[in-house]
Enzyme design. Structure first.
Site, PDB file in Angstrom:
ATOM      1  N   GLU A   1      87.699  31.255  38.596  1.00 15.99           N
ATOM      2  CA  GLU A   1      87.808  32.176  39.366  1.00 15.99           C
ATOM      3  C   GLU A   1      89.037  32.483  39.792  1.00 15.99           C
ATOM      4  O   GLU A   1      90.175  31.854  39.761  1.00 15.99           O
ATOM      5  CB  GLU A   1      87.057  31.253  40.782  1.00 15.99           C
ATOM      6  CG  GLU A   1      85.790  30.732  40.492  1.00 15.99           C
ATOM      7  CD  GLU A   1      85.261  29.757  41.837  1.00 15.99           C
ATOM      8  OE1 GLU A   1      86.131  29.520  42.741  1.00 15.99           O
ATOM      9  OE2 GLU A   1      84.408  29.042  41.533  1.00 15.99           O
TER      10      GLU A   1
ATOM     11  N   LYS B   1      92.399  32.635  41.785  1.00 16.56           N
ATOM     12  CA  LYS B   1      92.950  31.890  42.853  1.00 16.56           C
ATOM     13  C   LYS B   1      93.989  32.861  43.726  1.00 16.56           C
ATOM     14  O   LYS B   1      94.984  33.386  43.328  1.00 16.56           O
ATOM     15  CB  LYS B   1      93.917  30.971  42.215  1.00 16.56           C
ATOM     16  CG  LYS B   1      94.729  30.043  43.253  1.00 16.56           C
ATOM     17  CD  LYS B   1      95.757  28.926  42.608  1.00 16.56           C
ATOM     18  CE  LYS B   1      95.995  27.901  43.488  1.00 16.56           C
ATOM     19  NZ  LYS B   1      96.549  28.415  44.955  1.00 16.56           N
TER      20      LYS B   1
ATOM     21  N   ARG C   1      93.997  28.839  52.994  1.00 19.12           N
ATOM     22  CA  ARG C   1      92.990  28.505  52.710  1.00 19.12           C
ATOM     23  C   ARG C   1      92.031  28.293  54.329  1.00 19.12           C
ATOM     24  O   ARG C   1      92.737  27.787  55.238  1.00 19.12           O
ATOM     25  CB  ARG C   1      92.880  26.937  52.081  1.00 19.12           C
ATOM     26  CG  ARG C   1      91.453  26.555  51.560  1.00 19.12           C
ATOM     27  CD  ARG C   1      91.671  25.593  50.780  1.00 19.12           C
ATOM     28  NE  ARG C   1      90.570  24.713  50.330  1.00 19.12           N
ATOM     29  CZ  ARG C   1      90.429  23.789  49.509  1.00 19.12           C
ATOM     30  NH1 ARG C   1      91.391  23.344  48.824  1.00 19.12           N
ATOM     31  NH2 ARG C   1      89.097  23.393  48.977  1.00 19.12           N
TER      32      ARG C   1
ATOM     33  N   ARG D   1      93.683  24.541  55.984  1.00 18.40           N
ATOM     34  CA  ARG D   1      93.675  23.268  55.150  1.00 18.40           C
ATOM     35  C   ARG D   1      93.953  22.042  55.723  1.00 18.40           C
ATOM     36  O   ARG D   1      93.805  20.822  55.371  1.00 18.40           O
ATOM     37  CB  ARG D   1      94.391  23.470  53.753  1.00 18.40           C
ATOM     38  CG  ARG D   1      95.802  23.619  53.953  1.00 18.40           C
ATOM     39  CD  ARG D   1      96.570  23.880  52.549  1.00 18.40           C
ATOM     40  NE  ARG D   1      96.134  22.716  51.611  1.00 18.40           N
ATOM     41  CZ  ARG D   1      96.142  22.947  50.312  1.00 18.40           C
ATOM     42  NH1 ARG D   1      96.190  24.029  49.786  1.00 18.40           N
ATOM     43  NH2 ARG D   1      95.898  21.717  49.822  1.00 18.40           N
TER      44      ARG D   1
ATOM     45  N   GLU E   1      89.446  31.698  51.400  1.00 17.83           N
ATOM     46  CA  GLU E   1      90.793  32.037  51.479  1.00 17.83           C
ATOM     47  C   GLU E   1      90.931  33.377  52.063  1.00 17.83           C
ATOM     48  O   GLU E   1      89.980  34.326  51.828  1.00 17.83           O
ATOM     49  CB  GLU E   1      91.270  32.364  49.992  1.00 17.83           C
ATOM     50  CG  GLU E   1      92.724  31.968  49.925  1.00 17.83           C
ATOM     51  CD  GLU E   1      93.214  30.618  49.687  1.00 17.83           C
ATOM     52  OE1 GLU E   1      94.590  30.674  49.535  1.00 17.83           O
ATOM     53  OE2 GLU E   1      92.374  29.791  49.524  1.00 17.83           O
TER      54      GLU E   1
ATOM     55  N   PHE F   1      84.643  30.630  48.266  1.00 17.44           N
ATOM     56  CA  PHE F   1      84.223  29.978  47.079  1.00 17.44           C
ATOM     57  C   PHE F   1      83.723  28.691  47.008  1.00 17.44           C
ATOM     58  O   PHE F   1      83.047  28.262  45.941  1.00 17.44           O
ATOM     59  CB  PHE F   1      85.805  29.745  46.365  1.00 17.44           C
ATOM     60  CG  PHE F   1      86.754  28.868  46.911  1.00 17.44           C
ATOM     61  CD1 PHE F   1      86.497  27.499  47.184  1.00 17.44           C
ATOM     62  CD2 PHE F   1      87.962  29.480  47.599  1.00 17.44           C
ATOM     63  CE1 PHE F   1      87.436  26.777  48.111  1.00 17.44           C
ATOM     64  CE2 PHE F   1      88.568  28.710  48.415  1.00 17.44           C
ATOM     65  CZ  PHE F   1      88.605  27.300  48.331  1.00 17.44           C
TER      66      PHE F   1
ATOM     67  N   ARG G   1      93.966  14.329  43.420  1.00 18.45           N
ATOM     68  CA  ARG G   1      93.657  15.119  42.588  1.00 18.45           C
ATOM     69  C   ARG G   1      92.924  14.879  41.427  1.00 18.45           C
ATOM     70  O   ARG G   1      93.717  14.112  40.522  1.00 18.45           O
ATOM     71  CB  ARG G   1      94.812  16.231  42.219  1.00 18.45           C
ATOM     72  CG  ARG G   1      95.363  16.719  43.584  1.00 18.45           C
ATOM     73  CD  ARG G   1      96.842  17.355  43.174  1.00 18.45           C
ATOM     74  NE  ARG G   1      97.586  17.832  44.452  1.00 18.45           N
ATOM     75  CZ  ARG G   1      97.210  18.976  44.949  1.00 18.45           C
ATOM     76  NH1 ARG G   1      96.454  19.861  44.626  1.00 18.45           N
ATOM     77  NH2 ARG G   1      98.031  19.322  46.200  1.00 18.45           N
TER      78      ARG G   1
ATOM     79  N   LYS H   1      93.806  24.251  38.591  1.00 13.30           N
ATOM     80  CA  LYS H   1      94.362  25.599  38.883  1.00 13.30           C
ATOM     81  C   LYS H   1      95.421  26.105  37.790  1.00 13.30           C
ATOM     82  O   LYS H   1      96.350  25.076  37.021  1.00 13.30           O
ATOM     83  CB  LYS H   1      95.260  25.577  40.138  1.00 13.30           C
ATOM     84  CG  LYS H   1      96.204  24.407  40.222  1.00 13.30           C
ATOM     85  CD  LYS H   1      96.827  24.411  41.682  1.00 13.30           C
ATOM     86  CE  LYS H   1      97.870  23.381  41.796  1.00 13.30           C
ATOM     87  NZ  LYS H   1      98.252  23.329  43.398  1.00 13.30           N
TER      88      LYS H   1
END
Length: 519
Positions: free
Chosen positions: A209, A211, A216, A231, A260, A295, A366, A372
């Site tokens: 997708e 970015k 956000r 966020r 976003e 998303f 993460r 990303k």
């Protein structure tokens, strides 16, 4: 519990690079705290006081740094009460500045030198102990004797690490934590890869997708009422009326959407990140119209979807938001992923996110489910100064002030340099030792000392290669731009040496901005 106990645990965590040792130090602290004081300690450790905005910045602190107390006496409850008073003064009128200064002076007068330093850095969100949220979550789990996965999930669903810790340690409602529309949840995060092809090797078949280079937003619709959160889970509903209106018109009942928002130029390309973020400032103007794309879908029509695979969430998202879905493609083909990456960059976006199609929605450390990919820009800049470090870097020159060449003298003497940012990232222990030995030999002036903080300013002759994700407009630096996510790649020494006269210019960096946003 005393503030010194928290400062000591933070120092222990900062002094080691071992994640396990950091977790152990913080877990020991949490076990010894009364449950009602755990949220206070966690807020201080993360530089995010539980009270939220306190209205304290460098300008306030500059005028209220008293002589430190000779001995420690501050209780954690005393600090929490002072933070309550600071938060209550925010927006209270013309006298709020005086109130904040008085509260801060009273608090810092009772603090030792180490406690003052810790409090100041915590209030400014500049703690740098290495005790990031993932470490704190693992420490909570260790202190409570609970699985780390359960603690991370509870933190995601409550959106509050302090409350999660209290529940985990006391057992009060911990097992009952669930997804509740209207209560923001911690966002899922992504790791990084060098290319879409490399990302697919990690995820397998994925949703690739765009970015978007925006802010956000997590959107909740409950009983027809729409709320918007950043966020960091700050409520910004009043600042995004066009987003509220759009989501209010979507079909179905209650919703939780992840997306976003950004501003677009007349040509449809994404405008600079700073243009979007200006809408979220305390004095935001609304000249720039926000656009929004989504998303992920976490809840729809009474059904929680966070444990469903992304493939299903994406399909249901499209049914709800239609053409407001972030552009993307589900594929295992590297060529298709690389093609989408090129399209994203051509449209002025940051790159792509590559998400495993079978992944569930999870916050915390993460992982490898979301990856990303962004292009990396490298530039040769000059070191203007280095700040004395603290924590594990105490006694070393660390955070670098970086300058771009100003060949035409727009900001001073022709051929001089203009500051464009700072970074302490990418510095190994060997580099830190070298900086600390070398920079005093080319020193021009200094502020403070290794013990009290400050910086050593140097002759602008040392060239360093810096990797950045881009630049943004900034009023902080005279050149009008600031580096985004700057980190040191290497110094230009020996065989790679480069004279300062050949470094990159301020115009080179300004060219990364959209044409209509160049200062």
């Amino acid at each position: 519990m005393t503030l010194t106990d928290v400062v000591g645990a933070a120092a222990t965590a900062a002094a080691t690079s071992s994640r396990l040792a950091k977790v152990a130090a913080l877990a020991e602290l949490f076990r010894g705290l009364p449950p009602d004081q755990v949220p206070t300690a966690i807020g201080l450790l993360l530089g995010k006081p539980r009270q939220g905005r306190t209205g304290v910045g460098w300008r306030t602190l500059d005028g209220v740094r008293p002589e430190p107390a000779p001995t420690a006496s501050l209780q954690l409850a005393d600090v929490d009460a002072a933070l309550d008073r600071l938060a209550a003064a925010v927006g209270s009128g013309s006298g709020s500045t005086t109130v904040r200064a008085t509260v801060l002076r009273d608090l810092l007068t009772r603090a030792t030198s180490d406690e003052q330093d810790f409090l100041v850095r915590s209030l400014l969100g500049d703690v740098r102990t290495g005790a990031l949220e993932g470490v704190v979550l693992d420490a909570i789990a260790a202190a409570a004797g609970r699985p780390a996965t359960a603690v991370r999930r509870a933190a995601m669903l409550t959106g509050d690490l302090g409350e999660t810790a209290r529940r985990a340690l006391t057992g009060d409602g911990f097992d009952d934590v669930g997804l509740t529309p209207g209560i923001p949840v911690l966002p899922m995060l992504a790791s990084t890869a060098a290319s879409p092809t490399a990302a697919l090797e990690i995820t397998g078949e994925a949703s690739v997708e765009f970015k978007l280079d925006g802010a956000r937003l997590q959107i909740h619709r409950v009983g027809g009422v729409v709320s918007a959160f950043t966020r960091t889970l700050a409520d910004v509903t009043a600042r995004v009326p066009e987003v509220v209106e759009l989501v209010g018109g979507f079909p179905g009942g209650d919703l939780i959407l992840d997306g976003e928002t950004l501003t677009l130029g007349e040509d449809g390309r994404a405008r600079p990140f700073a243009d979007t973020m200006s809408r979220f400032g305390a004095r935001s103007a609304r000249q720039a119209q926000l656009s929004v794309w989504f998303f992920d879908l976490l809840h729809a029509g009474g059904v929680d979807l966070i444990d469903e695979p992304l493939r299903r969430r994406r399909a249901e998202l499209e049914a709800v938001v239609g053409d407001r879905v972030v552009p993307g493609v589900i594929t295992a083909d590297p060529a298709a992923a690389e093609q989408l990456f090129g399209r994203a960059l051509a449209a002025g976006h940051e790159g792509v996110l590559v998400k495993a199609v079978d992944s569930v929605y999870a916050a915390g450390r993460r992982g490898k489910s979301w990856v990303k990919v962004k292009p990396v820009h490298t530039y040769d800049l000059v070191v203007l100064a280095a700040e004395w470090g603290y924590g594990r870097r105490t006694g070393w020159l660390s955070n670098l002030h970086l300058g771009a060449r100003d060949p035409d003298g727009e900001f001073g003497e022709p051929g001089g340099f203009v500051m464009v940012g700072k970074t302490f990232k990418g510095l190994t222990d060997d580099i830190l030792r070298w900086q600390t030995e070398f920079f005093p030999t080319i020193e021009s002036r200094r502020t403070g000392s290794a013990d009290s903080g400050g910086a050593v300013f140097v002759e602008p002759t040392t060239v360093v290669e810096i990797a950045i994700d881009g630049v943004q407009r900034s009023s902080r630096y005279p050149g009008g731009v600031a580096l985004r996510f700057a980190r040191v790649k290497s110094y230009r020494l020996g065989d790679t040496a480069k004279p300062a006269e050949q470094t990159d210019t301020i115009d080179t960096l300004r060219a990364l901005l959209a044409p209509d946003s160049t200062p």
